[in-house]
Design an enzyme around this catalytic site. Structure first.
Site, PDB file in Angstrom:
ATOM      1  N   CYS A 190       1.686   5.066   3.787  1.00 36.48           N
ATOM      2  CA  CYS A 190       1.559   5.200   2.328  1.00 36.48           C
ATOM      3  C   CYS A 190       1.391   6.665   1.930  1.00 36.48           C
ATOM      4  CB  CYS A 190       0.374   4.361   1.847  1.00 36.48           C
ATOM      5  SG  CYS A 190      -0.056   4.638   0.116  1.00 36.48           S
ATOM      6  N   CYS A 237      -1.860   7.356   0.056  1.00 36.47           N
ATOM      7  CA  CYS A 237      -3.002   7.377   0.971  1.00 36.47           C
ATOM      8  C   CYS A 237      -3.132   8.748   1.638  1.00 36.47           C
ATOM      9  CB  CYS A 237      -2.852   6.292   2.033  1.00 36.47           C
ATOM     10  SG  CYS A 237      -2.727   4.613   1.368  1.00 36.47           S
TER      11      CYS A 237
END
Length: 396
Positions: free
Chosen positions: A19, A22
């Site tokens: 991600c 993230c």
């Protein structure tokens, strides 16, 4: 962790290794952990790969990445604010304390109000909060946007629904995470899509128009609309599966993935108000949605975007991830096709060879030879037959 987590208060970042959001949060999260430790906070900070520990992520209702939760006893609190160090720490310290914090003095109230962009307050009959005008007591209020609004049970309906709608400021700097959280409010989101680094008149003007509508027309639109601006069009493009030229204005319905674009240039606040009213009365044309064709288009778009992003970030990894399976499949297909072809040729050659051997070596049965001789004799003339008989006799 699952067995011992209730012994402490935990602030957890549920993430996925692939991600991008993230990865962007990771340095901020490290700062949060370091500062919470240095200040002696009882809150422990950690992070968990939700793809490796999917059962725990599912238990806590993790639906996207990254998801920040504070775990306190049997309760789990979602963090829905900006992903900055100060905002996350403020959330952790606030939620780790008592569920409802008494404010015994005017001074304490003012101190708390300065630390919160949105503050919900229950005002009882003996409240020292005297500078606000209230029609009756007790009352529930929300302080935000430099003013306050009083909850009206008859106009605003259920208290929890009202709090859910009012928990954001009237105007926001919207990112992908905030937009996802705004979906729970049931409101349409009117966004000026601009470049924050571009100080040209057009970018500044559209942002100011949205801000003016959010402030001056709150009584008209706050139950149905949330206002804000978004820096850059990358996220909007992926959401709409289209390339929007910035600066522009778009209204999103996050509940069904529909969106509205103005049919003419927005010059001023009045044009924006007319555009919003056309959405409310149903005359504005909605685009997108969550129908079958849109879902198929979304699958194709997401697959294409994933492949492109992998190759852009790491060409070697992209070649390995996508090239290796394709290469194996290609080799298998080639092997199957060539095996069928060679088998067919071999069978043909074998049959041909057997027929050839039969032509040159097989004299056939006596009947076949007799028929062959008879067939040859019938083709000869009477004189030739007589001559052949003489030759046969001489041989005998």
């Amino acid at each position: 962790f699952k067995e011992n987590r209730k012994d402490d208060i935990w602030l957890i970042d549920f993430y996925a290794p692939w991600c991008g959001h993230c990865k962007k949060l990771e340095p901020v999260w490290n700062e949060v952990g370091l500062e919470m430790k240095n200040m002696g906070s009882p809150v422990k900070v950690g992070k968990m790969d939700a793809t490796s520990f999917s059962s725990i992520a599912s238990e806590f209702g993790v639906r996207g990445y990254p998801t920040i939760k504070l775990l306190k006893g049997d309760l789990a609190y979602n963090y829905r604010g900006p992903r900055t160090k100060d905002d996350i720490i403020e959330f952790a310290n606030r939620v780790a304390g008592p569920l409802i914090r008494p404010l015994p003095s005017q001074h304490m109230f003012e101190h708390v109000q300065k630390r919160h962009r949105v503050l919900f307050v229950y005002v009882g009959g003996e409240s020292p909060l005297k500078y606000v005008t209230l029609p009756e007591l007790p009352a529930v209020m929300v302080f935000k946007d430099g003013t306050y609004f009083v909850y009206d049970e008859y106009e605003d309906g259920d208290l929890s629904s009202w709090i859910n709608r009012e928990r954001f400021q009237g105007y926001l700097n919207v990112d992908g995470f905030t937009l996802y959280e705004l979906g729970d409010t049931g409101k349409l989101v009117a966004i000026a899509v601009i470049d924050d680094k571009n100080s040209s008149v057009e970018h500044t003007r559209l942002k100011s128009i949205i801000q003016d509508v959010a402030r001056d027309y709150r009584d008209h639109f706050h139950r149905d609309f949330q206002f804000g601006h978004m820096d850059g069009n990358d996220y909007i493009n992926s959401l709409l599966m289209d390339d929007l030229t910035i600066p522009t204005i778009v209204v999103l319905n996050t509940s069904n993935q529909q969106y509205f674009l103005p049919d003419r240039h927005i010059e001023n606040t009045e044009d924006m108000v007319q555009f919003i009213n056309s959405i409310l009365d149903g005359t504005a044309k909605a685009q997108g949605g969550d129908g079958l064709l849109q879902r198929i288009k979304r699958i194709i778009y997401d697959a294409k975007s994933t492949v492109v992003s992998v190759f852009k970030s790491s060409p070697l990894l992209g070649c390995f991830v996508f090239g290796l399976p394709l290469g194996v499949i290609s080799i298998m297909c080639y092997g199957i096709c060539t095996a069928d072809t060679d088998g067919g040729v071999d069978e043909h050659e074998t049959a041909k060879k057997e027929n050839g051997d039969r032509e040159f070596t097989d004299e056939g049965s006596e009947e076949e030879q007799e028929e062959e001789r008879n067939g040859k004799y019938t083709e000869l003339s009477d004189g030739e037959l007589a001559q052949k008989d003489i030759m046969e006799k001489k041989k005998d």
